[in-house]
Scaffold this active site. Structure first.
Site, mmCIF file in Angstrom:
data_model
loop_
_atom_site.group_PDB
_atom_site.id
_atom_site.type_symbol
_atom_site.label_atom_id
_atom_site.label_comp_id
_atom_site.label_asym_id
_atom_site.label_seq_id
_atom_site.Cartn_x
_atom_site.Cartn_y
_atom_site.Cartn_z
ATOM 1 N N SER A 529 0.695 -1.292 -0.116
ATOM 2 C CA SER A 529 0.010 -0.085 0.022
ATOM 3 C C SER A 529 0.860 1.119 0.005
ATOM 4 O O SER A 529 0.509 2.452 0.543
ATOM 5 C CB SER A 529 -0.910 0.009 1.293
ATOM 6 O OG SER A 529 -1.889 -1.074 1.235
ATOM 7 N N ARG A 530 1.981 1.366 -0.702
ATOM 8 C CA ARG A 530 3.000 2.199 -0.681
ATOM 9 C C ARG A 530 3.538 2.822 0.597
ATOM 10 O O ARG A 530 3.894 3.935 0.508
ATOM 11 C CB ARG A 530 2.108 3.384 -1.402
ATOM 12 C CG ARG A 530 1.471 3.193 -2.704
ATOM 13 C CD ARG A 530 2.111 2.155 -3.634
ATOM 14 N NE ARG A 530 3.097 2.898 -4.337
ATOM 15 C CZ ARG A 530 4.020 2.059 -5.058
ATOM 16 N NH1 ARG A 530 3.978 0.897 -5.347
ATOM 17 N NH2 ARG A 530 4.899 2.848 -5.578
ATOM 18 N N LEU A 531 3.104 2.122 1.624
ATOM 19 C CA LEU A 531 3.829 2.536 3.033
ATOM 20 C C LEU A 531 5.344 1.908 3.088
ATOM 21 O O LEU A 531 5.457 1.119 4.211
ATOM 22 C CB LEU A 531 2.973 1.945 4.298
ATOM 23 C CG LEU A 531 1.585 2.614 4.232
ATOM 24 C CD1 LEU A 531 0.795 1.723 5.088
ATOM 25 C CD2 LEU A 531 1.429 4.022 4.501
#
Length: 570
Positions: A529-531
């Protein structure tokens, strides 16, 4: 209508043939030295007698790099893409005329492979399953959207190919399940089942499959029937085929599983294809050895060929024209890759967290640990790095170079002192390095000041290179315009003749090394999730001494990218 029976094919013969990239295991050993010259890893040939129990071969690696410490986190290796993407051959393959086999020719080729050409049934089945698994991993890359795979296996050789594919997909990181309604009692098939059971891969009876396959599975591999099947499918395969057909026509579903057919879609006529238009509509077809005539009717977006082992006698006798295989890959895309919306291309990385408690206090030690893991994982050219320089006017330029040494203070590489990067560094002695290890979802940024290495150090490294590389360094005038490649080739031949007696080749004055002394490190680990995790080391003055510090903070870039940055110092 289904295919007519093969004239000569024995039921124990494989129906599909292919070859794909095996997982290669490497180990790393060595003691610390300074500085350390880099040597990329080199996988070795597998032991053909015990492919699933083979010991890990040693890696050619950085001789002085310390192995990862016991208990240090090691990132499980996602599926490799090989030396070149399979899509790289799309244009050439689309333009080339590809041979499509009749059922008769396909059966005869099988017989010759297993007869005078010396292939065994289990060997061809292993190659077939590897090919299918590699093609699936190439298109449907491991992610949250593509994890759960159902392999439906028939009672014959296509079913055996599916069992092998299930094993390799498991090792690639997927979560396979197998539906194998009519098990074949032969030792080859029983052994494959035992291998899957040892991996705790679930076997699901046909009657226990969920009514809506699209809710439980992301990919479905159709390995029911091959080109030698004839007659009408009996239960439960008739119902299984109908369920795949229904998935092909789903129009209002938010998401339907991708259907992958092995060699031919089950239920298709081997030469005439989907005769009545009501058969399975697979998203991917993996043809083996050469496409069958029915493949001309395949309209899905992904058509691959596996079977790079086909020898010249077969190619010549049947006049086979097959697409070129990229690099060392054992699969090639037959049809041009479908056009995509570039903005929609994204990966959802699956990685362990990068925590402060896991990293080394000294960024050089942390870099050595990650580099060692990249070498051990068998990555190609783990010492490749992007070098960015900036000239007097502030214009940046980047290019890929190879790291050739690292110690506890500097990074070293070599180049032509007449190149653009050298001119930039003469005007602005600051640069940035970027290491990108895609298969491990990692990158490392390094920034610092640059200076030339001492002449004697450049001299020593120059004469450690292969003689061909030494001659190339003399001939190549980087960043200059030449009349053509033939000019370089002629100059090289003249030098090759001049030093053919084995005499010492003098290092040119315009060639040598640079060393970068870092002032900043950033370690990046891709996350879901692009974290993403980012850990940054920077220097600070403490009581008159320079020390590496870790400062923790969170930075978010919404809505497109969210990152976690940990800036640290001990």
């Amino acid at each position: 209508m289904l295919a007519v029976a093969s004239r000569t094919r024995d039921k124990s013969a494989p129906t599909i043939l292919s070859l794909a990239m095996p997982f290669l295991l490497t180990t790393a050993t060595g003691t610390a030295t300074s500085p350390r010259p880099l040597i990329p890893s080199s996988p070795r040939r597998q032991n053909p007698t015990t492919p699933h129990l083979r010991p890990p071969p040693p890696a050619r690696r950085l001789p002085g790099f310390p192995a990862a410490e016991p208990g240090a986190p090691f990132l499980p290796r996602p599926p490799r893409r090989g030396m070149a993407s399979l899509a790289a051959t799309a244009a050439a393959a689309a333009a080339a005329e590809v041979t499509h086999l009749t059922q008769r020719d396909a059966a005869e080729i099988d017989e010759q492979l297993m007869g005078p050409l010396g292939f065994s049934v289990d060997q061809l089945m292993e190659l077939a399953g590897l090919s299918v698994a590699a093609a699936v991993a190439e298109v449907y890359k491991l992610s949250e959207e593509h994890t759960r795979v159902l392999i439906i296996c028939g009672p014959g050789n296509n079913g055996g190919d599916g069992l092998v594919a299930a094993r390799h997909l498991y090792h690639f990181g997927y979560r396979p399940s197998v539906c194998y309604p009519k098990r074949t009692p032969k030792p080859l098939y029983s052994g494959l089942v035992t291998q899957l059971e040892s991996l705790s891969i679930p076997f699901i009876p046909a009657e226990d499959l969920p009514h809506d396959l699209s809710r439980e599975f992301d990919i479905i591999v159709d390995a029911m029937f091959g080109f030698s099947f004839h007659g009408t499918p009996r239960p439960p395969f008739d119902d299984l085929i109908q369920r795949l057909i229904s998935l092909s026509v789903i129009g209002n579903s938010d998401k339907k599983p991708a259907i992958v057919s092995v060699d031919i879609p089950s239920g298709w006529h081997v030469e005439e294809g989907d005769v009545d238009g009501g058969g399975i509509k697979p998203d991917m077809l993996v043809s083996l050895t050469a496409p069958k005539l029915c493949a001309k009717k395949f309209t899905g977006p992904h058509h691959f060929l596996g079977g790079r082992f086909v020898p010249p006698p077969i190619l010549n006798k049947y006049g086979l024209k097959l697409p070129p295989y990229p690099g060392t890959s054992m699969c090639a895309r037959i049809r041009k890759a479908p056009s995509v919306d570039i903005s929609s291309l994204r990966e959802n990385y699956i990685s362990p967290e990068l925590l402060e408690s896991q990293v080394m206090p000294d960024p050089f030690d942390q870099f050595l640990r990650w580099f060692d893991e990249a070498v051990t994982a068998g990555l190609r050219e783990p010492n490749a790095m992007a070098l960015t320089t900036v000239n007097r006017e502030g214009k940046p330029s980047s290019r890929m170079v190879l790291l050739k040494g690292v110690d506890k203070q500097t990074f070293v590489w070599y180049t032509n002192y007449g190149s653009r990067k050298a001119h930039d560094l003469s005007e602005n002695p600051n640069a940035a390095l970027l290491f990108y290890w895609n298969e491990m979802n990692r990158q490392v940024r390094v920034e610092g000041s640059v200076e030339k290495v001492p002449e004697e150090e450049s001299e020593k490294y120059f004469h450690s290179r292969p003689r061909g590389s030494q001659l190339g360094a003399i001939v190549s005038k980087q960043s200059t315009v030449i009349a053509g490649r033939e000019v370089l080739q002629q100059a090289y031949k003249e030098l090759e003749h001049k030093y053919s007696d084995g005499s010492l080749i003098p290092k040119p004055e315009y060639w040598g090394g640079y060393r970068l002394t870092p002032t900043l490190f950033e370690f990046w680990q891709g996350q879901q999730s692009r974290l993403h995790d980012r850990l940054q080391y920077s220097q600070r003055e403490v009581d008159g001494n320079t020390a590496w510090h870790i400062e923790s903070c969170k930075m978010c870039e919404l809505p497109h990218d969210v990152s976690i940055a940990i800036r640290s110092r001990v």
